[in-house]
Design a protein around this motif. Structure first.
Motif, PDB file in Angstrom:
ATOM      1  N   PRO A 100       6.494 -51.578  -5.433  1.00 13.89           N
ATOM      2  CA  PRO A 100       6.412 -50.128  -5.322  1.00 13.89           C
ATOM      3  C   PRO A 100       6.197 -49.715  -3.872  1.00 13.89           C
ATOM      4  O   PRO A 100       5.715 -50.504  -3.047  1.00 13.89           O
ATOM      5  CB  PRO A 100       5.199 -49.763  -6.190  1.00 13.89           C
ATOM      6  N   ASP A 101       6.524 -48.487  -3.575  1.00 14.63           N
ATOM      7  CA  ASP A 101       6.426 -47.964  -2.213  1.00 14.63           C
ATOM      8  C   ASP A 101       5.008 -48.085  -1.660  1.00 14.63           C
ATOM      9  O   ASP A 101       4.807 -48.467  -0.503  1.00 14.63           O
ATOM     10  CB  ASP A 101       6.870 -46.500  -2.211  1.00 14.63           C
ATOM     11  N   ASP A 102       3.988 -47.763  -2.487  1.00 16.73           N
ATOM     12  CA  ASP A 102       2.620 -47.792  -1.976  1.00 16.73           C
ATOM     13  C   ASP A 102       2.140 -49.218  -1.727  1.00 16.73           C
ATOM     14  O   ASP A 102       1.397 -49.473  -0.781  1.00 16.73           O
ATOM     15  CB  ASP A 102       1.657 -47.054  -2.920  1.00 16.73           C
ATOM     16  N   TYR A 103       2.555 -50.179  -2.552  1.00 13.41           N
ATOM     17  CA  TYR A 103       2.188 -51.570  -2.296  1.00 13.41           C
ATOM     18  C   TYR A 103       2.888 -52.089  -1.040  1.00 13.41           C
ATOM     19  O   TYR A 103       2.319 -52.871  -0.280  1.00 13.41           O
ATOM     20  CB  TYR A 103       2.552 -52.454  -3.486  1.00 13.41           C
ATOM     21  N   GLU A 129      10.719 -49.767  -5.352  1.00 16.27           N
ATOM     22  CA  GLU A 129      10.914 -48.849  -6.474  1.00 16.27           C
ATOM     23  C   GLU A 129       9.636 -48.844  -7.314  1.00 16.27           C
ATOM     24  O   GLU A 129       8.791 -49.732  -7.168  1.00 16.27           O
ATOM     25  CB  GLU A 129      12.111 -49.287  -7.345  1.00 16.27           C
ATOM     26  N   PRO A 130       9.469 -47.857  -8.195  1.00 18.17           N
ATOM     27  CA  PRO A 130       8.300 -47.844  -9.078  1.00 18.17           C
ATOM     28  C   PRO A 130       8.257 -49.077  -9.977  1.00 18.17           C
ATOM     29  O   PRO A 130       9.285 -49.710 -10.239  1.00 18.17           O
ATOM     30  CB  PRO A 130       8.502 -46.556  -9.891  1.00 18.17           C
ATOM     31  N   SER A 131       7.061 -49.398 -10.462  1.00 14.17           N
ATOM     32  CA  SER A 131       6.872 -50.594 -11.280  1.00 14.17           C
ATOM     33  C   SER A 131       7.789 -50.613 -12.506  1.00 14.17           C
ATOM     34  O   SER A 131       8.316 -51.668 -12.888  1.00 14.17           O
ATOM     35  CB  SER A 131       5.407 -50.700 -11.725  1.00 14.17           C
ATOM     36  N   VAL A 132       7.982 -49.454 -13.138  1.00 14.38           N
ATOM     37  CA  VAL A 132       8.830 -49.384 -14.332  1.00 14.38           C
ATOM     38  C   VAL A 132      10.249 -49.826 -14.005  1.00 14.38           C
ATOM     39  O   VAL A 132      10.865 -50.618 -14.734  1.00 14.38           O
ATOM     40  CB  VAL A 132       8.831 -47.952 -14.901  1.00 14.38           C
ATOM     41  N   ASP A 133      10.783 -49.336 -12.898  1.00 12.73           N
ATOM     42  CA  ASP A 133      12.153 -49.684 -12.508  1.00 12.73           C
ATOM     43  C   ASP A 133      12.246 -51.149 -12.080  1.00 12.73           C
ATOM     44  O   ASP A 133      13.249 -51.820 -12.341  1.00 12.73           O
ATOM     45  CB  ASP A 133      12.621 -48.778 -11.363  1.00 12.73           C
ATOM     46  N   LEU A 143      16.025 -59.407  -9.540  1.00 12.95           N
ATOM     47  CA  LEU A 143      14.940 -59.739  -8.621  1.00 12.95           C
ATOM     48  C   LEU A 143      14.342 -61.086  -9.000  1.00 12.95           C
ATOM     49  O   LEU A 143      14.411 -61.510 -10.156  1.00 12.95           O
ATOM     50  CB  LEU A 143      13.844 -58.656  -8.670  1.00 12.95           C
ATOM     51  N   ASP A 144      13.734 -61.754  -8.007  1.00 14.93           N
ATOM     52  CA  ASP A 144      13.082 -63.039  -8.253  1.00 14.93           C
ATOM     53  C   ASP A 144      11.571 -62.876  -8.463  1.00 14.93           C
ATOM     54  O   ASP A 144      10.974 -63.566  -9.286  1.00 14.93           O
ATOM     55  CB  ASP A 144      13.324 -63.975  -7.062  1.00 14.93           C
ATOM     56  N   ILE A 145      10.991 -61.977  -7.691  1.00 17.42           N
ATOM     57  CA  ILE A 145       9.548 -61.722  -7.740  1.00 17.42           C
ATOM     58  C   ILE A 145       9.325 -60.216  -7.672  1.00 17.42           C
ATOM     59  O   ILE A 145      10.013 -59.522  -6.921  1.00 17.42           O
ATOM     60  CB  ILE A 145       8.822 -62.386  -6.541  1.00 17.42           C
ATOM     61  N   ALA A 146       8.379 -59.701  -8.425  1.00 20.15           N
ATOM     62  CA  ALA A 146       8.042 -58.278  -8.337  1.00 20.15           C
ATOM     63  C   ALA A 146       6.529 -58.113  -8.327  1.00 20.15           C
ATOM     64  O   ALA A 146       5.821 -58.711  -9.152  1.00 20.15           O
ATOM     65  CB  ALA A 146       8.646 -57.494  -9.492  1.00 20.15           C
ATOM     66  N   LEU A 147       6.053 -57.335  -7.381  1.00 22.88           N
ATOM     67  CA  LEU A 147       4.640 -56.973  -7.297  1.00 22.88           C
ATOM     68  C   LEU A 147       4.499 -55.622  -7.987  1.00 22.88           C
ATOM     69  O   LEU A 147       5.066 -54.627  -7.513  1.00 22.88           O
ATOM     70  CB  LEU A 147       4.220 -56.884  -5.823  1.00 22.88           C
ATOM     71  N   VAL A 148       3.789 -55.558  -9.116  1.00 21.96           N
ATOM     72  CA  VAL A 148       3.771 -54.358  -9.943  1.00 21.96           C
ATOM     73  C   VAL A 148       2.344 -53.997 -10.342  1.00 21.96           C
ATOM     74  O   VAL A 148       1.420 -54.798 -10.214  1.00 21.96           O
ATOM     75  CB  VAL A 148       4.616 -54.550 -11.224  1.00 21.96           C
ATOM     76  N   THR A 149       2.189 -52.768 -10.828  1.00 24.40           N
ATOM     77  CA  THR A 149       0.931 -52.384 -11.462  1.00 24.40           C
ATOM     78  C   THR A 149       0.877 -53.052 -12.829  1.00 24.40           C
ATOM     79  O   THR A 149       1.769 -52.868 -13.654  1.00 24.40           O
ATOM     80  CB  THR A 149       0.845 -50.854 -11.624  1.00 24.40           C
ATOM     81  N   HIS A 150      -0.158 -53.855 -13.058  1.00 23.53           N
ATOM     82  CA  HIS A 150      -0.258 -54.611 -14.307  1.00 23.53           C
ATOM     83  C   HIS A 150      -0.464 -53.657 -15.477  1.00 23.53           C
ATOM     84  O   HIS A 150      -1.375 -52.833 -15.476  1.00 23.53           O
ATOM     85  CB  HIS A 150      -1.435 -55.588 -14.219  1.00 23.53           C
ATOM     86  N   ASN A 151       0.390 -53.771 -16.462  1.00 25.56           N
ATOM     87  CA  ASN A 151       0.307 -52.931 -17.654  1.00 25.56           C
ATOM     88  C   ASN A 151       0.811 -53.749 -18.839  1.00 25.56           C
ATOM     89  O   ASN A 151       2.000 -53.735 -19.160  1.00 25.56           O
ATOM     90  CB  ASN A 151       1.159 -51.665 -17.477  1.00 25.56           C
ATOM     91  N   PRO A 152      -0.076 -54.521 -19.489  1.00 26.74           N
ATOM     92  CA  PRO A 152       0.355 -55.447 -20.547  1.00 26.74           C
ATOM     93  C   PRO A 152       1.014 -54.769 -21.733  1.00 26.74           C
ATOM     94  O   PRO A 152       1.725 -55.425 -22.500  1.00 26.74           O
ATOM     95  CB  PRO A 152      -0.948 -56.146 -20.946  1.00 26.74           C
ATOM     96  N   GLN A 257      -5.055 -52.975 -11.768  1.00 25.77           N
ATOM     97  CA  GLN A 257      -4.756 -54.365 -11.491  1.00 25.77           C
ATOM     98  C   GLN A 257      -3.345 -54.500 -10.942  1.00 25.77           C
ATOM     99  O   GLN A 257      -2.431 -53.786 -11.370  1.00 25.77           O
ATOM    100  CB  GLN A 257      -4.898 -55.214 -12.763  1.00 25.77           C
ATOM    101  N   ILE A 258      -3.182 -55.384  -9.992  1.00 24.98           N
ATOM    102  CA  ILE A 258      -1.884 -55.683  -9.416  1.00 24.98           C
ATOM    103  C   ILE A 258      -1.433 -57.016  -9.990  1.00 24.98           C
ATOM    104  O   ILE A 258      -2.187 -57.985 -10.023  1.00 24.98           O
ATOM    105  CB  ILE A 258      -1.954 -55.759  -7.883  1.00 24.98           C
ATOM    106  N   GLY A 259      -0.194 -57.058 -10.462  1.00 28.37           N
ATOM    107  CA  GLY A 259       0.326 -58.271 -11.070  1.00 28.37           C
ATOM    108  C   GLY A 259       1.619 -58.727 -10.414  1.00 28.37           C
ATOM    109  O   GLY A 259       2.279 -57.968  -9.697  1.00 28.37           O
ATOM    110  N   ILE A 260       1.969 -59.975 -10.658  1.00 30.21           N
ATOM    111  CA  ILE A 260       3.224 -60.545 -10.166  1.00 30.21           C
ATOM    112  C   ILE A 260       4.101 -60.901 -11.359  1.00 30.21           C
ATOM    113  O   ILE A 260       3.653 -61.568 -12.288  1.00 30.21           O
ATOM    114  CB  ILE A 260       2.980 -61.810  -9.315  1.00 30.21           C
ATOM    115  N   MET A 261       5.348 -60.431 -11.331  1.00 31.91           N
ATOM    116  CA  MET A 261       6.352 -60.829 -12.303  1.00 31.91           C
ATOM    117  C   MET A 261       7.269 -61.854 -11.637  1.00 31.91           C
ATOM    118  O   MET A 261       7.622 -61.705 -10.460  1.00 31.91           O
ATOM    119  CB  MET A 261       7.163 -59.621 -12.781  1.00 31.91           C
ATOM    120  N   LYS A 262       7.650 -62.900 -12.371  1.00 32.05           N
ATOM    121  CA  LYS A 262       8.471 -63.974 -11.809  1.00 32.05           C
ATOM    122  C   LYS A 262       9.702 -64.194 -12.689  1.00 32.05           C
ATOM    123  O   LYS A 262       9.602 -64.223 -13.909  1.00 32.05           O
ATOM    124  CB  LYS A 262       7.658 -65.277 -11.723  1.00 32.05           C
ATOM    125  N   ARG A 263      10.826 -64.362 -12.044  1.00 28.40           N
ATOM    126  CA  ARG A 263      12.064 -64.584 -12.794  1.00 28.40           C
ATOM    127  C   ARG A 263      12.123 -66.005 -13.339  1.00 28.40           C
ATOM    128  O   ARG A 263      11.946 -66.969 -12.588  1.00 28.40           O
ATOM    129  CB  ARG A 263      13.277 -64.351 -11.886  1.00 28.40           C
TER     130      ARG A 263
END
Length: 317
Positions: A100-103, A129-133, A143-152, A257-263
């Motif tokens: 995301p832009d702020d991160y 882009e925003p976490s949702v996108d 994408l291979d890695i995404a730094l997102v707002t954690h939302n289980p 919480q900040i989370g990492i998504m991995k492909r």
């Protein structure tokens, strides 16, 4: 000729500072606490200065220790770069990262800088882009890695940082008590916006959304100009902002919480390398420091990095 500084001792020294204790540092560097203490005694003997002094049950850096810390970080970074430059098995390829832009504003400069120095043959492709996108891009394999707002409830990610979510307004422009709260927030699917509105609704506070943007720069500008109130994680607070609490009539907010998504299928070496850099950079960001004004009723904030002296306020970022 003077004996050179010991790299292993410097790494342990940095681990003590970053973890906050000899005990935690021992776990990080895979040594016993007595071995860590011995290393620090030898390092103090080598530089001829006391590096730590007792502070209650813990230890804190002396002025000479703070001076050495800056050199130690530079020496370790240069050492790692030199090793990477001659590594025949060094990583190569392209790594597609979303944030995301702020991160990106707060975290990515250090992450990119550190990764590029240790892995110069890896091309970084950054998407903001925003976490949702970003989650949708991850599902499409873009994408291979995404730094997102954690939302289980909406997406799975590995949590790498937790911090308070704060109400913020301008320190120089007081809010009107007789008007609905003006808000500057993200888009409708923004988790922080949803938390803010739900908290105000539950507290019976009137509010009006005046600015909507996924750009942290736009939201921060509206807050600093005194045009709106917003919600931000603690590490995002800027000089000139005031944290609004229950005493100001604002309900408490849950931490973020900040989370990492991995492909799936991403090279394990690449994934481990960038994840390690992200985790290290986020660990190095300390809570915002507080600078009270003379009247004692306004608190302004600036981010402090570990290399800065405790209590030293930066002019902004």
């Amino acid at each position: 000729m003077s004996a050179p500084l010991d790299i292993d001792q410097l790494q342990t020294f940095i681990a003590i500072v970053d973890s906050g204790s000899f005990t935690k540092a021992a776990d990080r560097v895979f040594k016993t606490q007595s071995a860590v203490s011995m290393q620090m005694r030898r390092l103090e003997e080598r530089v001829g200065k006391q590096l730590f002094i007792k502070d209650g049950r813990g230890n804190r850096l002396t002025a000479e220790g703070e001076k050495l810390l800056n050199y130690a970080r530079r020496i370790i970074r240069l050492n790692n770069e030199a090793i990477a430059a001659f590594d025949d098995n060094r990583l190569e390829g392209t790594l597609r990262i979303g944030t995301p832009d702020d991160y990106a504003d707060r975290y990515m400069p250090e992450i990119i800088g550190r990764f590029a120095k240790t892995h110069p043959n890896v091309e970084l492709y950054i998407v903001c882009e925003p976490s949702v996108d970003l989650a949708e891009r991850m599902h499409r394999g873009e994408l291979d890695i995404a730094l997102v707002t954690h939302n289980p409830r909406e997406r799975m990610s590995d949590v790498v940082r937790t911090e308070p979510l704060c109400w913020v307004g301008s320190a120089n422009h007081p809010l009107r008590d007789d008007a609905p709260i003006p808000l500057a927030v993200g888009r409708r699917d923004c988790q922080w916006r949803q938390l803010a509105c739900s908290a105000l609704d539950a507290g019976g506070r009137d509010y009006q959304i005046l600015f909507t943007s996924w750009s942290c720069t736009v939201v921060a500008a509206a807050v600093l100009a005194g045009m709106a109130v917003s919600v931000m994680p603690e590490s995002a607070l800027r000089t000139g902002m005031k944290v609004l609490t229950q005493a100001d009539g604002f309900p408490p907010l849950p931490p973020v919480q900040i989370g990492i998504m991995k492909r799936p299928g991403l090279s394990v070496s690449l994934m481990n390398a960038i994840t390690a850099h992200i985790s290290a950079c986020l660990d190095n960001i300390t809570p915002a420091a507080v600078d009270d004004d003379l009247d004692g009723d306004v608190k302004t904030y600036a981010r402090i990095y570990p290399r800065q002296r405790a209590g030293q306020i930066l002019p902004g970022w």
